[in-house]
Design an enzyme around this catalytic site. Structure first.
Site, short mmCIF file in Angstrom:
data_model
loop_
_atom_site.label_atom_id
_atom_site.label_comp_id
_atom_site.label_asym_id
_atom_site.label_seq_id
_atom_site.Cartn_x
_atom_site.Cartn_y
_atom_site.Cartn_z
N LYS A 180 -14.99 37.65 74.11
CA LYS A 180 -16.44 37.65 74.16
C LYS A 180 -16.97 39.04 73.81
CE LYS A 180 -19.63 38.61 76.86
NZ LYS A 180 -20.64 39.15 75.93
N GLY A 233 -16.35 48.49 79.00
CA GLY A 233 -17.79 48.48 79.22
C GLY A 233 -18.16 49.41 80.35
N SER A 234 -19.25 49.11 81.03
CA SER A 234 -19.75 50.04 82.04
C SER A 234 -19.04 49.85 83.38
CB SER A 234 -21.26 49.85 82.21
OG SER A 234 -21.51 48.58 82.72
N THR A 237 -20.53 46.91 85.52
CA THR A 237 -20.04 45.58 85.14
C THR A 237 -18.60 45.39 85.61
OG1 THR A 237 -21.47 45.63 83.21
CG2 THR A 237 -19.74 43.98 83.20
N ALA A 238 -17.80 46.45 85.52
CA ALA A 238 -16.39 46.36 85.94
C ALA A 238 -16.28 46.02 87.42
CB ALA A 238 -15.68 47.67 85.65
N GLU A 255 -11.61 49.62 81.01
CA GLU A 255 -11.91 50.87 80.28
C GLU A 255 -13.40 51.12 80.41
OE1 GLU A 255 -9.80 52.85 78.95
OE2 GLU A 255 -8.00 51.63 78.88
N CYS A 289 -17.75 56.31 74.51
CA CYS A 289 -17.36 56.63 75.88
C CYS A 289 -16.72 58.01 75.98
CB CYS A 289 -16.40 55.58 76.39
SG CYS A 289 -14.99 55.38 75.28
N GLU A 393 -23.78 58.79 83.31
CA GLU A 393 -23.51 58.60 81.89
C GLU A 393 -24.82 58.27 81.18
OE1 GLU A 393 -21.45 55.00 80.60
OE2 GLU A 393 -20.18 56.26 79.33
P1 NAD Z 1 -21.64 46.48 79.65
O1 NAD Z 1 -20.77 46.69 80.82
O2 NAD Z 1 -23.07 46.23 79.85
O3 NAD Z 1 -21.12 45.28 78.76
C1 NAD Z 1 -19.81 45.21 78.26
C2 NAD Z 1 -19.45 43.76 78.02
O4 NAD Z 1 -19.39 43.09 79.27
C3 NAD Z 1 -20.44 42.99 77.17
O5 NAD Z 1 -19.75 42.08 76.35
C4 NAD Z 1 -21.25 42.25 78.22
O6 NAD Z 1 -21.86 41.09 77.73
C5 NAD Z 1 -20.20 41.92 79.24
N1 NAD Z 1 -20.68 41.67 80.59
C6 NAD Z 1 -21.82 42.12 81.20
N2 NAD Z 1 -21.91 41.63 82.44
C7 NAD Z 1 -20.83 40.85 82.65
C8 NAD Z 1 -20.36 40.07 83.76
N3 NAD Z 1 -21.04 39.99 84.89
N4 NAD Z 1 -19.19 39.40 83.63
C9 NAD Z 1 -18.47 39.48 82.49
N5 NAD Z 1 -18.88 40.20 81.41
C10 NAD Z 1 -20.03 40.88 81.49
O7 NAD Z 1 -21.40 47.75 78.72
P2 NAD Z 1 -22.15 48.09 77.35
O8 NAD Z 1 -23.51 48.57 77.71
O9 NAD Z 1 -21.98 46.98 76.40
O10 NAD Z 1 -21.26 49.30 76.83
C11 NAD Z 1 -21.46 50.62 77.16
C12 NAD Z 1 -20.50 51.05 78.24
O11 NAD Z 1 -19.15 50.85 77.81
C13 NAD Z 1 -20.59 52.52 78.55
O12 NAD Z 1 -20.52 52.71 79.93
C14 NAD Z 1 -19.36 53.10 77.88
O13 NAD Z 1 -18.89 54.31 78.42
C15 NAD Z 1 -18.38 52.01 78.07
N6 NAD Z 1 -17.28 52.16 77.11
C16 NAD Z 1 -16.04 52.50 77.57
C17 NAD Z 1 -14.99 52.66 76.67
C18 NAD Z 1 -13.61 53.04 77.12
O14 NAD Z 1 -12.67 52.80 76.37
N7 NAD Z 1 -13.42 53.61 78.29
C19 NAD Z 1 -15.22 52.44 75.31
C20 NAD Z 1 -16.49 52.10 74.89
C21 NAD Z 1 -17.52 51.94 75.80
#
Ligand code: NAD
Length: 489
Positions: A180, A233-234, A237-238, A255, A289, A393
Site C-alpha cells: 500500500k 513513515g512517521s 503512525t508506527a 523505518e 528522513c 521533525e
Molecule cells: P505517514 O506515517 O503519514 O504515512 C506512511 C504510510 O502509512 C502511508 O502509506 C499512509 O497511508 C500509511 N498509514 C497512515 N496511517 C496508517 C494506519 N493507521 N495504518 C496503516 N497505515 C497507515 O508518513 P508520511 O507522512 O507518508 O511520510 C513521512 C514520514 O516518513 C516522515 O516522518 C519521514 O521521516 C518518514 N520516513 C522514514 C524513512 C526511513 O527510512 N526511516 C524514509 C522515508 C520517510
C-alpha cells in the site's frame, strides 16, 4: 481543485491477482506544483485488502517453491523494464510528488531499478549456519524459508524508491506481497504494476492496494493472514501500527522519522562540508528522513560557516519541478506546507533569527505554479535546543544552525532528541571522528560525507526512529523465518 475535474483525470486501479480492478470510491490526488487535482486514487478498504491478501496467499506455494535463481531472473527483468521507461517514471514521480525532475531522474528511479538488481543478486549469496557436536554425534544447521504474505506500507517522500526497497527483498526471499503506497503518491507504483506480467512475475505475487492509511493501511495491518508488516513513515503512525498488530504478534520492521544532526568541528574542510550540508538540508525539499535539520558548528568557525552556508543555500533555485535547472520543487501538500511554515513562525516568535528563505526573501514563481506548494530553503540561527524546531521533525526545507564549544557538549546535545536515525560528523581528525561516531545515538553516522549508501549494510534508526534494520542480510533475515535443525547419526 474543482475546475481540474473538467480535464481528463488519470484514474488508477488496484492491482490484484495480476489484474487491474476498479474500486467503488476514489480519492483526489493533487499535483503539488500547480495545486490541481490531476489523478484519482482508489479509496480501498477491507474488501479490496481481503481480495489482495487472498490472491497473495494463493500465489505463495508456487512462488515460494521457485529457486532463488528463478526469482532473481524475474527481478532482473523487472529492473530492466523499469529502466527502459526511466524517463516516464521520473516525469510521473516529479508530477505526483512535487520533487524536481532532476532528482527523480538521478535518484528516485535509478534507485528503484537498483533495488531490484541488488536483491536479485544478493539473494543468490546467502549462506546458512552449521555447527557440529562430535561428542553427541550431532550436526546442527539453520534453514530459512519465506514467511508468507508480506504487508508493505510506504510514505510519500521517495515513493517508488522506498516501495521497491521493500518489494524487492520480500519477493526475492519467496514471499508474496500486498503493498500500500501513500495515497498522495500512488502513480509510479501503478505504473510498475503494468510491467509485472512482462517481467514474469506470476499473478498474485505482487498485489497493490491503493488508499488511505486509516482504511486500506489499517485493514492490511489487522489482517490475520499477513504475518509481517514492513512500514516506512512517521513515528506516530508506527505507534498505531504496533498497537493494531500486537494482538496478532506480527513481525514488524519500522523505518521512521529523524531529527538528524550535522556536527561540524573547527578542523572540517568547509569547501566540502558547506555544499554537502546545504544538500543534506534541502535535497528533495528537505523531505528525506535522512535530511540534516540541526547543524552544530564549533564556535571558532561559527560566523564564517553561517555566512558561507547562507550564501550557498541562496544559490538553490526554487520553482517549477519539471524545469531541469531547478533545485527545490514543491512540498507534498498544502497542509504540509502550512505545517512547515508554521515552524519558521514559531522559531521567530521564540526570538530565533531567520537568515534566508521563508518570510525573508521573495519567492518568484512562474505563472503556472502560483498555486503550488512552494517555499524557499530556510536557515534559522540562534534556536534553543528545547525549541520545537530543534526537537520535532519538520520534514521540509528548514534547517537550524547553532554553535557549540566542546566535543563532550555537542555529543550530549546531538543525542538530546527522541530520534536517532542519521548523523553527520565533519572533522579532519580521525580519532575524533571515531570517538564521536561511537557515542552518537544514531543508526547511521556519515563522516565527511552524506547519503553515501552501501545497500549491503544495515539501514535503520534507533530510539523513535525505528525498530529493525534493512539491507542485504537484514532484509533477508526479516523476510525469512529461520529454523534450527539437528541431525544425530
Ligand atoms: P505517514 O506515517 O503519514 O504515512 C506512511 C504510510 O502509512 C502511508 O502509506 C499512509 O497511508 C500509511 N498509514 C497512515 N496511517 C496508517 C494506519 N493507521 N495504518 C496503516 N497505515 C497507515 O508518513 P508520511 O507522512 O507518508 O511520510 C513521512 C514520514 O516518513 C516522515 O516522518 C519521514 O521521516 C518518514 N520516513 C522514514 C524513512 C526511513 O527510512 N526511516 C524514509 C522515508 C520517510
Amino acid at each position: 481543485p474543482t475546475m481540474a475535474h473538467s480535464k481528463a483525470l488519470l484514474v488508477l486501479e488496484n492491482f490484484i491477482d495480476g489484474k487491474f480492478v476498479p474500486c467503488s470510491s476514489y480519492i483526489d490526488s493533487y499535483n503539488p506544483s500547480t495545486g490541481d487535482v490531476y489523478c484519482r486514487v482508489p479509496d480501498s478498504g477491507k474488501e479490496e485488502v481481503e481480495a489482495a491478501v487472498k490472491a497473495a496467499k494463493d500465489a505463495f506455494p508456487i512462488w515460494s517453491s521457485k529457486s532463488p535463481l528463478e526469482r532473481s531472473q524475474i527481478l532482473n527483468k523487472l529492473a530492466d523494464l523499469i529502466e527502459h521507461d526511466l524517463e516516464a517514471f521520473a516525469q510521473a514521480e516529479s508530477k505526483d510528488q512535487g520533487k524536481t525532475i532532476t532528482f527523480a531522474r538521478t535518484v528516485d528511479i535509478p534507485r528503484a531499478v537498483h533495488n531490484f538488481r541488488f536483491f536479485a543478486s544478493s539473494i543468490l549469496h546467502h549462506v546458512t549456519e552449521c555447527t557440529e557436536m562430535p561428542t553427541m554425534g550431532c550436526v546442527h544447521y539453520t534453514s530459512r524459508a519465506p514467511v508468507g504474505v508480506a504487508g508493505l506500507i510506504s510514505p510519500w517522500n521517495l515513493p517508488l524508491y522506498l516501495l521497491t526497497w521493500k518489494i524487492a527483498p520480500a519477493i526475492a526471499c519467496g514471499n508474496t506481497v500486498v503493498a500500500k503506497p501513500s495515497e498522495m503518491t500512488s502513480v509510479t507504483a501503478w505504473m510498475m504494476c503494468k510491467l509485472l506480467e512482462k517481467a514474469g512475475v506470476p499473478p498474485g505475487v505482487v498485489n497493490v492496494v491503493f488508499g488511505t492509511g486509516a482504511k486500506a493501511g489499517e485493514a492490511l495491518v489487522c489482517h490475520p493472514d499477513v504475518p509481517l508488516i514492513s512500514f516506512t513513515g512517521s513515528t506516530l503512525t508506527a505507534q498505531r501500527i504496533a498497537e493494531k498488530s500486537a494482538p496478532h504478534c506480527k513481525r514488524l520492521s519500522l523505518e521512521l522519522g529523524g531529527k538528524n544532526p550535522a556536527i561540524i568541528f573547527e578542523d572540517a574542510d568547509l569547501s566540502q562540508c558547506i555544499p554537502t550540508t546545504v544538500r543534506s538540508s534541502f535535497a528533495n525539499q528537505g523531505e528525506i528522513c535522512l535530511c540534516t535539520s540541526r547543524i552544530f558548528v564549533q564556535r571558532g568557525i561559527y560566523s564564517e560557516f553561517l555566512k558561507r552556508f547562507v550564501a550557498e543555500a541562496k544559490k538553490w533555485k526554487t520553482g517549477n519541478p519539471s524545469d531541469p535547472t531547478i533545485d527545490v520543487g514543491a512540498l507534498i501538500s498544502k497542509e504540509h506546507l502550512e505545517k512547515v511554515k508554521n515552524y519558521v513562525k514559531k522559531a521567530q516568535a521564540e526570538g530565533a533569527r531567520v537568515l534566508c528563505g521563508e518570510g525573508v526573501d521573495p519567492l518568484a514563481l512562474p505563472s503556472g505554479n502560483q498555486k503550488g506548494y512552494f517555499m524557499l530553503p530556510t536557515v534559522i540561527a540562534e534556536v534553543k535546543d528545547e525549541s520545537c524546531c530543534m526537537q520535532e521533525e519538520i520534514f521540509g526545507p528548514v534547517t537550524c544552525v547553532v554553535a557549540f564549544d566542546t566535543e563532550e557538549e555537542v555529543i550530549r546535545r546531538a543525542n538530546g532528541v527522541k530520534y536517532g536515525l542519521a548523523a553527520t560528523v565533519w572533522s579532519g581528525n580521525v580519532g575524533r571522528v571515531h570517538r564521536v561516531a561511537h557515542r552518537l545515538q544514531s543508526g547511521l553516522v556519515w563522516t565527511n560525507c552524506w547519503l553515501v549508501r552501501d545497500l549491503n549494510l544495515p539501514f535503520g534508526g534507533m530510539k523513535a526512529s525505528g525498530i529493525g534494520r534493512e539491507g542485504a542480510k537484514d532484509s533477508y533475515e526479516f523476510f525469512t523465518e529461520v529454523k534450527t535443525i539437528t541431525i544425530k547419526h
